[in-house]
Design a protein around this motif. Structure first.
Motif, PDB file in Angstrom:
ATOM      1  N   PRO A  44       3.531  -9.912  -0.294  1.00 23.99           N
ATOM      2  CA  PRO A  44       3.718  -9.453   1.080  1.00 23.99           C
ATOM      3  C   PRO A  44       5.186  -9.623   1.494  1.00 23.99           C
ATOM      4  O   PRO A  44       5.798 -10.650   1.216  1.00 23.99           O
ATOM      5  CB  PRO A  44       2.796 -10.349   1.898  1.00 23.99           C
ATOM      6  CG  PRO A  44       2.490 -11.508   1.025  1.00 23.99           C
ATOM      7  CD  PRO A  44       2.650 -11.067  -0.382  1.00 23.99           C
ATOM      8  N   TRP A  87      -4.086 -15.915   1.089  1.00 22.76           N
ATOM      9  CA  TRP A  87      -3.742 -14.555   1.473  1.00 22.76           C
ATOM     10  C   TRP A  87      -4.206 -13.673   0.330  1.00 22.76           C
ATOM     11  O   TRP A  87      -3.731 -13.793  -0.793  1.00 22.76           O
ATOM     12  CB  TRP A  87      -2.232 -14.413   1.686  1.00 22.76           C
ATOM     13  CG  TRP A  87      -1.861 -13.090   2.271  1.00 22.76           C
ATOM     14  CD1 TRP A  87      -1.766 -12.790   3.593  1.00 22.76           C
ATOM     15  CD2 TRP A  87      -1.564 -11.882   1.557  1.00 22.76           C
ATOM     16  NE1 TRP A  87      -1.423 -11.466   3.737  1.00 22.76           N
ATOM     17  CE2 TRP A  87      -1.296 -10.888   2.503  1.00 22.76           C
ATOM     18  CE3 TRP A  87      -1.512 -11.538   0.212  1.00 22.76           C
ATOM     19  CZ2 TRP A  87      -0.969  -9.590   2.162  1.00 22.76           C
ATOM     20  CZ3 TRP A  87      -1.189 -10.232  -0.138  1.00 22.76           C
ATOM     21  CH2 TRP A  87      -0.924  -9.286   0.840  1.00 22.76           C
ATOM     22  N   TYR A  89      -5.161  -9.721  -1.092  1.00 22.54           N
ATOM     23  CA  TYR A  89      -4.985  -8.284  -0.929  1.00 22.54           C
ATOM     24  C   TYR A  89      -5.846  -7.584  -1.978  1.00 22.54           C
ATOM     25  O   TYR A  89      -5.404  -7.318  -3.086  1.00 22.54           O
ATOM     26  CB  TYR A  89      -3.511  -7.897  -1.100  1.00 22.54           C
ATOM     27  CG  TYR A  89      -3.256  -6.421  -0.921  1.00 22.54           C
ATOM     28  CD1 TYR A  89      -3.413  -5.807   0.314  1.00 22.54           C
ATOM     29  CD2 TYR A  89      -2.851  -5.643  -1.992  1.00 22.54           C
ATOM     30  CE1 TYR A  89      -3.169  -4.461   0.478  1.00 22.54           C
ATOM     31  CE2 TYR A  89      -2.604  -4.289  -1.844  1.00 22.54           C
ATOM     32  CZ  TYR A  89      -2.770  -3.707  -0.605  1.00 22.54           C
ATOM     33  OH  TYR A  89      -2.530  -2.372  -0.449  1.00 22.54           O
TER      34      TYR A  89
END
Length: 111
Positions: A44, A87, A89
């Motif tokens: 990110p 996190w 994705y």
């Protein structure tokens, strides 16, 4: 960094670009990347994700692929309350009976 200011027990940034060690920058619980983990992939980054470096990298794991995981040493937590933050994705659906974090007993449990 916000994570470090909350005094975590362990913190794996997973931003290594080579090697086999997933470094724990807080507690020294370094892990070992499986041979199928992709290292150094774009993580990110701003402007979409403020607070990350423009060169931020991440580890990439592939669903259903052997050795696409990290093995960490026993944390030996002595509590019944733990929070794990990640996190994630996802690029597709997660297969049945898979998980993001898995713990196994070192020895069979007594019946």
């Amino acid at each position: 960094m916000a994570v470090v200011s909350n005094t975590p027990f362990a913190f794996w940034r997973l931003n290594e670009t080579s090697g086999t060690t997933a470094t724990d920058s807080i507690g020294g619980y370094n892990g070992t990347y499986g041979s199928a983990v992709g290292l150094g992939v774009a993580g990110p980054r701003p402007p979409d994700f403020l607070g990350f470096e423009v060169t931020n990298t991440a580890a990439q794991f592939t669903n259903g692929t052997a050795n696409s995981w990290i093995t960490i040493p026993a944390l030996n937590l002595n509590t019944n309350t733990v929070t794990i933050t990640a996190w994630i994705y996802p690029l597709g659906s997660q297969a049945a009976y898979t998980g993001l974090f898995f713990a196994a007993a070192a020895a069979p449990c007594p019946v």
